[in-house]
Design an enzyme around this catalytic site. Structure first.
Site, PDB file in Angstrom:
ATOM      1  N   ASN A   9       6.091   1.260   2.828  1.00  0.00           N
ATOM      2  CA  ASN A   9       5.179  -0.097   3.317  1.00  0.00           C
ATOM      3  C   ASN A   9       6.328  -1.141   3.512  1.00  0.00           C
ATOM      4  O   ASN A   9       6.818  -1.652   2.715  1.00  0.00           O
ATOM      5  CB  ASN A   9       4.304  -0.392   2.016  1.00  0.00           C
ATOM      6  CG  ASN A   9       3.691  -1.722   2.332  1.00  0.00           C
ATOM      7  OD1 ASN A   9       3.577  -2.171   3.348  1.00  0.00           O
ATOM      8  ND2 ASN A   9       3.391  -2.436   0.965  1.00  0.00           N
ATOM      9  N   TRP A  10       6.337  -1.525   5.000  1.00  0.00           N
ATOM     10  CA  TRP A  10       7.200  -2.010   5.477  1.00  0.00           C
ATOM     11  C   TRP A  10       6.973  -3.476   5.468  1.00  0.00           C
ATOM     12  O   TRP A  10       7.826  -4.651   5.620  1.00  0.00           O
ATOM     13  CB  TRP A  10       7.618  -1.826   6.996  1.00  0.00           C
ATOM     14  CG  TRP A  10       8.319  -0.342   7.255  1.00  0.00           C
ATOM     15  CD1 TRP A  10       8.527   0.376   6.473  1.00  0.00           C
ATOM     16  CD2 TRP A  10       8.515   0.101   8.528  1.00  0.00           C
ATOM     17  NE1 TRP A  10       9.010   1.580   6.836  1.00  0.00           N
ATOM     18  CE2 TRP A  10       9.149   1.457   8.135  1.00  0.00           C
ATOM     19  CE3 TRP A  10       8.429  -0.456   9.756  1.00  0.00           C
ATOM     20  CZ2 TRP A  10       9.651   2.177   9.312  1.00  0.00           C
ATOM     21  CZ3 TRP A  10       8.765   0.512  10.716  1.00  0.00           C
ATOM     22  CH2 TRP A  10       9.478   1.977  10.361  1.00  0.00           C
ATOM     23  N   LYS A  11       5.649  -4.062   4.945  1.00  0.00           N
ATOM     24  CA  LYS A  11       5.184  -5.100   4.909  1.00  0.00           C
ATOM     25  C   LYS A  11       5.509  -6.142   5.827  1.00  0.00           C
ATOM     26  O   LYS A  11       5.723  -5.709   6.940  1.00  0.00           O
ATOM     27  CB  LYS A  11       5.998  -6.006   3.448  1.00  0.00           C
ATOM     28  CG  LYS A  11       5.739  -4.646   2.239  1.00  0.00           C
ATOM     29  CD  LYS A  11       5.944  -5.570   0.940  1.00  0.00           C
ATOM     30  CE  LYS A  11       5.844  -4.613  -0.164  1.00  0.00           C
ATOM     31  NZ  LYS A  11       6.274  -5.072  -1.416  1.00  0.00           N
ATOM     32  N   HIS A  98      -3.498  -3.898  -1.748  1.00  0.00           N
ATOM     33  CA  HIS A  98      -2.208  -4.282  -2.143  1.00  0.00           C
ATOM     34  C   HIS A  98      -2.414  -5.466  -3.114  1.00  0.00           C
ATOM     35  O   HIS A  98      -3.016  -6.262  -2.931  1.00  0.00           O
ATOM     36  CB  HIS A  98      -1.375  -3.989  -1.018  1.00  0.00           C
ATOM     37  CG  HIS A  98       0.294  -4.116  -1.549  1.00  0.00           C
ATOM     38  ND1 HIS A  98       0.719  -5.375  -2.059  1.00  0.00           N
ATOM     39  CD2 HIS A  98       1.051  -3.219  -1.625  1.00  0.00           C
ATOM     40  CE1 HIS A  98       2.059  -5.029  -2.294  1.00  0.00           C
ATOM     41  NE2 HIS A  98       2.203  -3.576  -2.120  1.00  0.00           N
ATOM     42  N   GLU A 100      -0.209  -7.990  -3.268  1.00  0.00           N
ATOM     43  CA  GLU A 100      -0.033  -9.136  -2.420  1.00  0.00           C
ATOM     44  C   GLU A 100      -1.212  -9.732  -1.785  1.00  0.00           C
ATOM     45  O   GLU A 100      -1.408 -10.945  -2.048  1.00  0.00           O
ATOM     46  CB  GLU A 100       1.180  -8.803  -1.322  1.00  0.00           C
ATOM     47  CG  GLU A 100       2.670  -8.485  -2.170  1.00  0.00           C
ATOM     48  CD  GLU A 100       3.530  -7.605  -1.625  1.00  0.00           C
ATOM     49  OE1 GLU A 100       3.472  -7.225  -0.483  1.00  0.00           O
ATOM     50  OE2 GLU A 100       4.420  -7.417  -2.201  1.00  0.00           O
ATOM     51  N   GLU A 170       0.667   0.486  -8.641  1.00  0.00           N
ATOM     52  CA  GLU A 170       1.642  -0.207  -8.546  1.00  0.00           C
ATOM     53  C   GLU A 170       1.814  -1.464  -9.683  1.00  0.00           C
ATOM     54  O   GLU A 170       1.091  -2.430  -9.460  1.00  0.00           O
ATOM     55  CB  GLU A 170       1.584  -0.970  -7.089  1.00  0.00           C
ATOM     56  CG  GLU A 170       1.815   0.106  -6.173  1.00  0.00           C
ATOM     57  CD  GLU A 170       2.215  -0.469  -4.800  1.00  0.00           C
ATOM     58  OE1 GLU A 170       3.256   0.104  -4.303  1.00  0.00           O
ATOM     59  OE2 GLU A 170       1.742  -1.400  -4.296  1.00  0.00           O
ATOM     60  N   GLY A 176       8.944  -5.234  -6.037  1.00  0.00           N
ATOM     61  CA  GLY A 176       9.917  -5.963  -5.296  1.00  0.00           C
ATOM     62  C   GLY A 176      10.730  -6.701  -6.450  1.00  0.00           C
ATOM     63  O   GLY A 176      11.697  -7.733  -6.218  1.00  0.00           O
ATOM     64  N   SER A 216       9.439  -0.937  -6.981  1.00  0.00           N
ATOM     65  CA  SER A 216      10.775  -0.626  -6.983  1.00  0.00           C
ATOM     66  C   SER A 216      11.278   0.964  -7.254  1.00  0.00           C
ATOM     67  O   SER A 216      12.225   0.995  -7.915  1.00  0.00           O
ATOM     68  CB  SER A 216      11.265  -1.438  -8.121  1.00  0.00           C
ATOM     69  OG  SER A 216      11.124  -2.991  -7.971  1.00  0.00           O
ATOM     70  N   GLY A 237       8.393   0.011  -0.999  1.00  0.00           N
ATOM     71  CA  GLY A 237       8.501  -1.033  -0.390  1.00  0.00           C
ATOM     72  C   GLY A 237      10.117  -1.195   0.223  1.00  0.00           C
ATOM     73  O   GLY A 237      10.261  -0.630   1.198  1.00  0.00           O
ATOM     74  N   GLY A 238      10.838  -2.091  -0.442  1.00  0.00           N
ATOM     75  CA  GLY A 238      12.306  -2.443  -0.170  1.00  0.00           C
ATOM     76  C   GLY A 238      13.123  -1.231   0.408  1.00  0.00           C
ATOM     77  O   GLY A 238      13.584  -1.066   1.479  1.00  0.00           O
TER      78      GLY A 238
HETATM   79  P1  PGA Z   1       8.827  -2.404  -3.804  1.00  0.00           P
HETATM   80  O1  PGA Z   1       7.344  -2.412  -3.193  1.00  0.00           O
HETATM   81  O2  PGA Z   1       9.307  -0.817  -3.550  1.00  0.00           O
HETATM   82  O3  PGA Z   1       9.716  -2.899  -2.955  1.00  0.00           O
HETATM   83  O4  PGA Z   1       8.635  -2.743  -5.224  1.00  0.00           O
HETATM   84  C1  PGA Z   1       6.455  -1.448  -3.177  1.00  0.00           C
HETATM   85  C2  PGA Z   1       5.103  -1.871  -2.788  1.00  0.00           C
HETATM   86  O5  PGA Z   1       4.893  -3.151  -2.851  1.00  0.00           O
HETATM   87  O6  PGA Z   1       4.449  -1.064  -2.247  1.00  0.00           O
END
Ligand code: PGA
Length: 253
Positions: A9-11, A98, A100, A170, A176, A216, A237-238
């Site tokens: 997930n490149w956000k 998600h 966010e 999640e 993050g 994470s 994500g990251g």
């Molecule tokens: P993260 O994000 O790996 O940076 O914690 C995961 C996500 O939000 O899908």
């Protein structure tokens, strides 16, 4: 056996050119690799880059994933993108609910439900995200919160359609932050979700649904998590923003 699914997930990261570069590197890295047969791999770039990246992943084992979608096909919905539009360029999976958009942009359980129904009706795979905040975990209401999110998202979804969906557990406090749920903490919630799916749909369906962990996840902690009986992949994500770290997780799977 459920096929593991690892999605990046490149956000809101990377320009179109940068997205194309990363996608090109990833496609090259997985080409001809045996693990690309046994693990389902996907990437979710910004909407702007989807079309460019579609051409890059075409014919490769890398699936094209959207970060969100609207539940109507077309019309006066300024700023939104429809399932039809995504389908037309080769998107196969859509991330929904998600944390966010839920916490920052007011995404509701009802909207997640409408999107889930729409995505499934168009033959795409929803990746339905659920998870508790730190305060909810500390208040011992993780199962209540996650259970309510799952029930709401699957309102009106048939067993046959549910079986094709993916859930991403999640924990919000792990996204993050560098904090990861321990293998046991994550497995306990995944097991709870599968139990709830059994209650809603029966065990055949519950056993078919893949439940990813997200928060994470990185190459260093992926194998412990992915060894758990009810953890069927990761939403990353990251660590998905660099080919080496993402590849490390794919290999762990
Ligand atoms: P993260 O994000 O790996 O940076 O914690 C995961 C996500 O939000 O899908």
């Amino acid at each position: 056996m459920r096929k593991k699914i690892i999605v990046g997930n490149w956000k809101m990261n990377k320009t179109v050119d940068e997205s194309a570069k990363l996608a090109t590197e990833l496609v090259a890295a997985v080409k001809g690799q045996a693990f690309a047969e046994t693990v389902e791999i996907g990437i979710a770039p910004t909407f702007l880059a989807l079309d460019r990246v579609a051409a890059i992943v075409k014919g490769s084992p890398v699936r094209l994933v959207a970060q969100d979608v609207h539940f109507e096909n077309q019309g006066a919905f300024t700023g939104k993108v429809s399932v039809d539009m995504l389908k037309a360029i080769g998107v196969t999976h859509v991330i929904l609910g998600h944390s966010e958009p839920r916490t920052l942009f007011g995404e509701t359980d009802a909207a997640v439900n409408k999107k889930t129904l729409k995505v499934l009706s168009e033959g795409l795979t929803p990746i339905v995200c659920v998870g508790e905040t730190r305060a909810e975990r500390e208040g011992n209401v993780t199962e209540k919160v996650v259970g309510n999110q799952v029930r709401a998202a699957y309102q009106g979804v048939s067993a046959a359609e549910a079986a094709k969906s993916v859930i991403a557990y999640e924990p919000v406090w792990a996204i993050g932050t560098g904090l990861t749920a321990s293998d046991d903490q994550a497995q306990a919630v995944h097991k709870f979700i599968r139990g709830l799916l059994t209650e809603l749909y029966g065990s055949g369906t519950a056993e078919a649904v893949r439940i990813q962990y997200g928060g994470s996840m990185k190459a260093e902690n992926a194998s412990g998590l992915l060894k758990q009986g009810d953890i069927d992949g990761g939403l990353i994500g990251g660590a998905s923003l660099k080919v080496d770290s993402f590849l490390g997780i794919i290999k762990a799977a």
